[in-house]
Design a protein around this motif. Structure first.
Motif, PDB file in Angstrom:
ATOM      1  N   GLU A  66      95.046  27.988   1.396  1.00  0.00           N
ATOM      2  CA  GLU A  66      96.154  28.365   1.363  1.00  0.00           C
ATOM      3  C   GLU A  66      97.151  27.580   0.337  1.00  0.00           C
ATOM      4  O   GLU A  66      97.445  26.422   0.512  1.00  0.00           O
ATOM      5  CB  GLU A  66      96.864  28.762   2.885  1.00  0.00           C
ATOM      6  CG  GLU A  66      98.258  29.292   2.791  1.00  0.00           C
ATOM      7  CD  GLU A  66      97.861  30.635   3.278  1.00  0.00           C
ATOM      8  OE1 GLU A  66      96.709  30.964   4.000  1.00  0.00           O
ATOM      9  OE2 GLU A  66      98.313  31.720   2.096  1.00  0.00           O
TER      10      GLU A  66
ATOM     11  N   ILE B 290     103.713  28.877   7.823  1.00  0.00           N
ATOM     12  CA  ILE B 290     104.592  29.027   6.452  1.00  0.00           C
ATOM     13  C   ILE B 290     105.142  30.837   6.454  1.00  0.00           C
ATOM     14  O   ILE B 290     104.607  31.597   7.783  1.00  0.00           O
ATOM     15  CB  ILE B 290     103.400  29.737   5.402  1.00  0.00           C
ATOM     16  CG1 ILE B 290     102.963  28.196   5.067  1.00  0.00           C
ATOM     17  CG2 ILE B 290     103.783  29.949   3.941  1.00  0.00           C
ATOM     18  CD1 ILE B 290     101.581  28.324   4.176  1.00  0.00           C
TER      19      ILE B 290
ATOM     20  N   LEU C  54      97.492  23.887   0.751  1.00  0.00           N
ATOM     21  CA  LEU C  54      96.969  23.026   0.752  1.00  0.00           C
ATOM     22  C   LEU C  54      97.046  21.416   0.975  1.00  0.00           C
ATOM     23  O   LEU C  54      97.533  20.439   0.939  1.00  0.00           O
ATOM     24  CB  LEU C  54      97.676  23.579   2.459  1.00  0.00           C
ATOM     25  CG  LEU C  54      98.001  22.838   3.748  1.00  0.00           C
ATOM     26  CD1 LEU C  54      99.030  22.109   3.697  1.00  0.00           C
ATOM     27  CD2 LEU C  54      97.710  24.029   4.990  1.00  0.00           C
ATOM     28  N   LYS C  55      94.793  21.890   0.684  1.00  0.00           N
ATOM     29  CA  LYS C  55      94.137  20.603   0.841  1.00  0.00           C
ATOM     30  C   LYS C  55      95.004  19.600  -0.907  1.00  0.00           C
ATOM     31  O   LYS C  55      94.385  18.622  -0.326  1.00  0.00           O
ATOM     32  CB  LYS C  55      93.210  20.884   0.499  1.00  0.00           C
ATOM     33  CG  LYS C  55      92.240  21.509  -0.901  1.00  0.00           C
ATOM     34  CD  LYS C  55      91.146  21.872  -0.725  1.00  0.00           C
ATOM     35  CE  LYS C  55      91.053  23.005  -1.458  1.00  0.00           C
ATOM     36  NZ  LYS C  55      90.185  23.748  -1.378  1.00  0.00           N
TER      37      LYS C  55
ATOM     38  N   LEU D 132     100.367  16.483   1.349  1.00  0.00           N
ATOM     39  CA  LEU D 132     101.167  16.941   2.853  1.00  0.00           C
ATOM     40  C   LEU D 132     100.775  15.779   4.444  1.00  0.00           C
ATOM     41  O   LEU D 132     100.516  15.167   5.098  1.00  0.00           O
ATOM     42  CB  LEU D 132     101.429  18.171   3.166  1.00  0.00           C
ATOM     43  CG  LEU D 132     102.315  19.120   2.799  1.00  0.00           C
ATOM     44  CD1 LEU D 132     102.717  20.216   3.497  1.00  0.00           C
ATOM     45  CD2 LEU D 132     103.673  18.170   3.124  1.00  0.00           C
ATOM     46  N   ARG D 133      99.175  16.182   4.329  1.00  0.00           N
ATOM     47  CA  ARG D 133      98.755  15.415   5.193  1.00  0.00           C
ATOM     48  C   ARG D 133      98.189  14.375   5.129  1.00  0.00           C
ATOM     49  O   ARG D 133      98.532  13.196   6.298  1.00  0.00           O
ATOM     50  CB  ARG D 133      97.443  15.999   6.285  1.00  0.00           C
ATOM     51  CG  ARG D 133      96.723  15.407   6.811  1.00  0.00           C
ATOM     52  CD  ARG D 133      95.059  16.202   7.534  1.00  0.00           C
ATOM     53  NE  ARG D 133      95.307  17.373   8.198  1.00  0.00           N
ATOM     54  CZ  ARG D 133      94.934  16.749   9.625  1.00  0.00           C
ATOM     55  NH1 ARG D 133      93.885  16.529   9.978  1.00  0.00           N
ATOM     56  NH2 ARG D 133      95.051  18.403  10.240  1.00  0.00           N
TER      57      ARG D 133
ATOM     58  N   LEU E  17     108.835  26.507   5.140  1.00  0.00           N
ATOM     59  CA  LEU E  17     108.023  25.918   5.843  1.00  0.00           C
ATOM     60  C   LEU E  17     108.461  24.881   7.037  1.00  0.00           C
ATOM     61  O   LEU E  17     108.897  24.542   7.221  1.00  0.00           O
ATOM     62  CB  LEU E  17     107.119  24.879   4.826  1.00  0.00           C
ATOM     63  CG  LEU E  17     106.780  24.721   3.242  1.00  0.00           C
ATOM     64  CD1 LEU E  17     105.782  23.810   2.819  1.00  0.00           C
ATOM     65  CD2 LEU E  17     105.892  25.965   3.709  1.00  0.00           C
TER      66      LEU E  17
ATOM     67  N   GLN F  53     101.954  18.188   9.569  1.00  0.00           N
ATOM     68  CA  GLN F  53     100.726  19.341   9.555  1.00  0.00           C
ATOM     69  C   GLN F  53     102.075  20.151   9.372  1.00  0.00           C
ATOM     70  O   GLN F  53     103.003  20.087   9.304  1.00  0.00           O
ATOM     71  CB  GLN F  53     100.611  19.043  10.534  1.00  0.00           C
ATOM     72  CG  GLN F  53     100.452  17.700  11.314  1.00  0.00           C
ATOM     73  CD  GLN F  53      98.516  17.739  12.237  1.00  0.00           C
ATOM     74  OE1 GLN F  53      98.088  18.611  11.724  1.00  0.00           O
ATOM     75  NE2 GLN F  53      98.966  16.938  12.877  1.00  0.00           N
ATOM     76  N   LEU F  54     101.443  21.313   8.972  1.00  0.00           N
ATOM     77  CA  LEU F  54     101.726  22.287   8.213  1.00  0.00           C
ATOM     78  C   LEU F  54     101.710  23.320   9.000  1.00  0.00           C
ATOM     79  O   LEU F  54     100.674  23.988   9.409  1.00  0.00           O
ATOM     80  CB  LEU F  54     101.850  23.121   6.515  1.00  0.00           C
ATOM     81  CG  LEU F  54     102.092  24.276   5.809  1.00  0.00           C
ATOM     82  CD1 LEU F  54     103.901  24.170   6.357  1.00  0.00           C
ATOM     83  CD2 LEU F  54     101.866  24.300   5.211  1.00  0.00           C
TER      84      LEU F  54
ATOM     85  N   ILE G 263     100.645  27.472  -1.848  1.00  0.00           N
ATOM     86  CA  ILE G 263     102.109  27.347  -1.050  1.00  0.00           C
ATOM     87  C   ILE G 263     102.805  28.426  -1.867  1.00  0.00           C
ATOM     88  O   ILE G 263     102.650  27.501  -3.332  1.00  0.00           O
ATOM     89  CB  ILE G 263     102.329  25.695  -0.578  1.00  0.00           C
ATOM     90  CG1 ILE G 263     101.838  25.040  -0.196  1.00  0.00           C
ATOM     91  CG2 ILE G 263     104.821  25.563  -0.757  1.00  0.00           C
ATOM     92  CD1 ILE G 263     102.247  23.913   0.791  1.00  0.00           C
TER      93      ILE G 263
ATOM     94  N   SER H  66      97.987  19.185  -1.675  1.00  0.00           N
ATOM     95  CA  SER H  66      99.413  18.764  -1.941  1.00  0.00           C
ATOM     96  C   SER H  66      99.228  17.771  -1.261  1.00  0.00           C
ATOM     97  O   SER H  66     100.887  17.103  -1.010  1.00  0.00           O
ATOM     98  CB  SER H  66     100.167  19.923  -0.173  1.00  0.00           C
ATOM     99  OG  SER H  66      99.981  19.251   0.929  1.00  0.00           O
TER     100      SER H  66
ATOM    101  N   LEU I 275     105.500  21.254  -4.406  1.00  0.00           N
ATOM    102  CA  LEU I 275     104.378  21.780  -3.609  1.00  0.00           C
ATOM    103  C   LEU I 275     104.499  23.421  -4.161  1.00  0.00           C
ATOM    104  O   LEU I 275     103.088  23.642  -3.774  1.00  0.00           O
ATOM    105  CB  LEU I 275     105.363  21.937  -1.864  1.00  0.00           C
ATOM    106  CG  LEU I 275     105.098  20.366  -1.043  1.00  0.00           C
ATOM    107  CD1 LEU I 275     106.169  20.574  -0.340  1.00  0.00           C
ATOM    108  CD2 LEU I 275     103.822  20.667  -0.787  1.00  0.00           C
TER     109      LEU I 275
END
Ligand SMILES: [Ca+2]
Ligand SMILES: [Ca+2]
Lengths: 221, 221
Positions: free
Chosen positions: B198, B184, B168-169, B173-174, B206, B180-181, B200, B171, B163
């Motif tokens: 953003e 931070i 974020l886009k 993650l979603r 997180l 959902q982050l 990381i 990563s 990470l």
């Protein structure tokens, strides 16, 4: 369409402060005249009397109230108020304190919509502070009075909302509003952390986290 | 590297249950021998004695402990334990109960890292239940024991994490984890509801919301 708060002790006074800060319309009932006198100039109506008496609840407007919060330090007293207020106004939502966790199921059976045991809540919070300190701090700020930047907001999507029938990724919730949709409550279903393809339907209740100013924009939209 | 819990009353017993359920290593101190006896077969070590005595805290391993949680029903007793435990182990994290909200600043000045007043917490929770019921229900499930589906998790990004240094886009993650982050924590800065651009950074803490199974995957990654 107001809230009635029974008792102004340690728990009740915190209910008082929160409702006042959140600019909610409410009335309090307090038996002890000396304690009641302390709130005389608060701008909030105070009924001096015993909340377990029908006429005292009526004086506080039980028939027109939307919610009653009872905070007495004894579970028997709260149980009696739960039953009485549901008798007098079957549509009222009742939130009650429980002093002992054993009392929780009994208070629910008596008709309470929500039962909160401060000791249990406090103990759980203390343990979680040791295990997940950042998450606890985050949740605290969500409900704290002075957090003006980020907030948790909830609202129901009307059929003419611009959000209705849009997939999450097309909604602009994240891109335009900087908000994150945490949960969709749809009837009895709960959709946690919905994916980008999830379609928002009219009637959905959304729980959204984001900047306070954007959230109020959203709620107006 | 264990946790010490002082007192097994109404608040302390809830701390006990939560730590046990979360499989944390801990020791309890309880003055009342009859109450202590109830926990004899719990599998958790119980020191019978007064937590305000140095030798009792030493018996509970204060020098090796990472956290102490004191739950006594009197603020003077908790204050004394806060000061004593910081004297005996300056690196220990101390979480204390406050019975009266007036006690909170004093307990903080005495060195407590976190002060929790169950009555105030309960009162605020009751008021918020009247104002934002869905949000309260959501936050409750986050910290409730039986919510196996969705969870709040916190972790620090190491410099060799996949990470680290990703926007974020990018990563996933979603998209890949359905997470959902939310926040931070970067040094003293808090970035709430971070946007897709953003980045990381290593060392970021997180706070992530998502499906429990995906979160444990994430934490291992
Ligand atoms: Ca709202
Ligand atoms: Ca963790």
């Amino acid at each position: 369409n107001h809230i009635i708060v029974c008792g102004l002790g340690r728990v009740g006074s915190e209910v008082f402060n929160t409702l006042k800060h959140e600019k909610q319309p409410f009335v309090v009932i307090e038996k002890n005249p000396e304690r009641a006198a302390l709130y005389r100039h608060s701008g909030v109506p105070v009924v001096v009397g015993d909340a377990s008496e029908d006429k005292v609840l009526e004086q506080a407007g039980i028939h027109r109230a939307r919610t009653l919060i009872t905070t007495l330090p004894d579970d028997a007293g709260n149980l009696f108020i739960v039953m009485t207020s549901k008798d007098l106004n079957p549509n009222i939502k009742v939130i009650t304190r429980a002093t002992r966790s054993e009392g929780i199921p009994r208070l629910k059976r008596a008709g309470a919509d929500s039962v909160i045991a401060p000791s249990a809540l406090g103990g759980r919070r203390m343990a979680m502070s040791a295990i997940k300190p950042a998450s606890v701090a985050f949740v605290q700020t969500l409900f704290e009075r002075h957090n003006v930047y980020y907030q948790l907001e909830e609202f129901t999507v009307s059929s003419n909302s611009w959000l209705a029938n849009k997939a999450l990724k097309e909604s602009g919730l994240r891109e335009k509003f900087g908000c994150q949709l945490l949960v969709i409550n749809r009837g009895h279903e709960t959709i946690g952390s919905p994916g980008p393809d999830e379609v928002i339907l009219p009637g959905d209740e959304l729980i959204v986290f984001g900047p306070s100013d954007k959230l109020s924009e959203l709620e107006k939209a």
